[in-house]
Design a protein around this motif. Sequence first.
Motif, PDB file in Angstrom:
ATOM      1  N   THR A  36       0.807  -1.223   0.000  1.00  0.00           N
ATOM      2  CA  THR A  36       0.000   0.000   0.000  1.00  0.00           C
ATOM      3  C   THR A  36       0.838   1.270   0.000  1.00  0.00           C
ATOM      4  O   THR A  36       0.331   2.341  -0.320  1.00  0.00           O
ATOM      5  N   GLU A  51      -8.258  -6.576   0.435  1.00  0.00           N
ATOM      6  CA  GLU A  51      -7.913  -5.937  -0.840  1.00  0.00           C
ATOM      7  C   GLU A  51      -6.726  -6.643  -1.497  1.00  0.00           C
ATOM      8  O   GLU A  51      -6.690  -6.818  -2.714  1.00  0.00           O
ATOM      9  N   VAL A  55      -5.267  -9.867  -5.335  1.00  0.00           N
ATOM     10  CA  VAL A  55      -4.155  -9.393  -6.159  1.00  0.00           C
ATOM     11  C   VAL A  55      -2.986 -10.377  -6.063  1.00  0.00           C
ATOM     12  O   VAL A  55      -2.359 -10.718  -7.079  1.00  0.00           O
ATOM     13  N   LEU A  98      -0.137  -2.422  -4.742  1.00  0.00           N
ATOM     14  CA  LEU A  98      -1.552  -2.250  -5.063  1.00  0.00           C
ATOM     15  C   LEU A  98      -1.726  -0.946  -5.839  1.00  0.00           C
ATOM     16  O   LEU A  98      -1.082   0.066  -5.543  1.00  0.00           O
ATOM     17  N   THR A  99      -2.602  -0.982  -6.809  1.00  0.00           N
ATOM     18  CA  THR A  99      -2.907   0.224  -7.574  1.00  0.00           C
ATOM     19  C   THR A  99      -3.993   1.021  -6.863  1.00  0.00           C
ATOM     20  O   THR A  99      -4.641   0.519  -5.932  1.00  0.00           O
ATOM     21  N   GLU A 101      -6.833   1.599  -7.965  1.00  0.00           N
ATOM     22  CA  GLU A 101      -8.102   0.900  -8.162  1.00  0.00           C
ATOM     23  C   GLU A 101      -8.267  -0.270  -7.193  1.00  0.00           C
ATOM     24  O   GLU A 101      -9.375  -0.695  -6.900  1.00  0.00           O
ATOM     25  N   GLN A 102      -7.160  -0.807  -6.708  1.00  0.00           N
ATOM     26  CA  GLN A 102      -7.194  -1.990  -5.843  1.00  0.00           C
ATOM     27  C   GLN A 102      -7.210  -1.658  -4.357  1.00  0.00           C
ATOM     28  O   GLN A 102      -7.571  -2.504  -3.541  1.00  0.00           O
ATOM     29  N   HIS A 103      -6.805  -0.446  -3.991  1.00  0.00           N
ATOM     30  CA  HIS A 103      -6.681  -0.091  -2.578  1.00  0.00           C
ATOM     31  C   HIS A 103      -7.294   1.275  -2.302  1.00  0.00           C
ATOM     32  O   HIS A 103      -6.983   2.254  -2.966  1.00  0.00           O
TER      33      HIS A 103
END
Length: 127
Positions: A36, A51, A55, A98-99, A101-103
């Motif tokens: 993150t 989250e 991934v 994490l991108t 969009e992912q976090h």
Amino acid sequence: MAEKAFPTGAVLSVVVDVLVSENHMQGIYEVLGWMTGESLYTHQLPRVGREATPVILALHPELEAAVAEAEQVNGDNWREWLATWKARYGETITVPLLTIEQHERIDPVSELAEMVPPEKLMIVEVK
């Protein structure tokens, strides 16, 4: 995509939601903190773990088997279970960042305030 290797037990602790990290909670903090780019608080770990898990599994689909196997892990057999997974996949497993969009980045104090009833909160101002 940036990736970093972490001890197998730390990564598996995130994925299977059972503590099998040889350096205990520190391993989870290290994996999720790196993924993150944040210094996470304890109450944030479950959400960020949810989250991060898909991934990690997308990068390492072979770890899906660990999720089912982890149901049998307990305080007496976790070291043997971890040794089996290290034998299969090595001492480390890579994880990606994490991108956006992912976090979802959430202020830790605000997030805690949402989790705790207002009558249980005590705000202290430091001057």
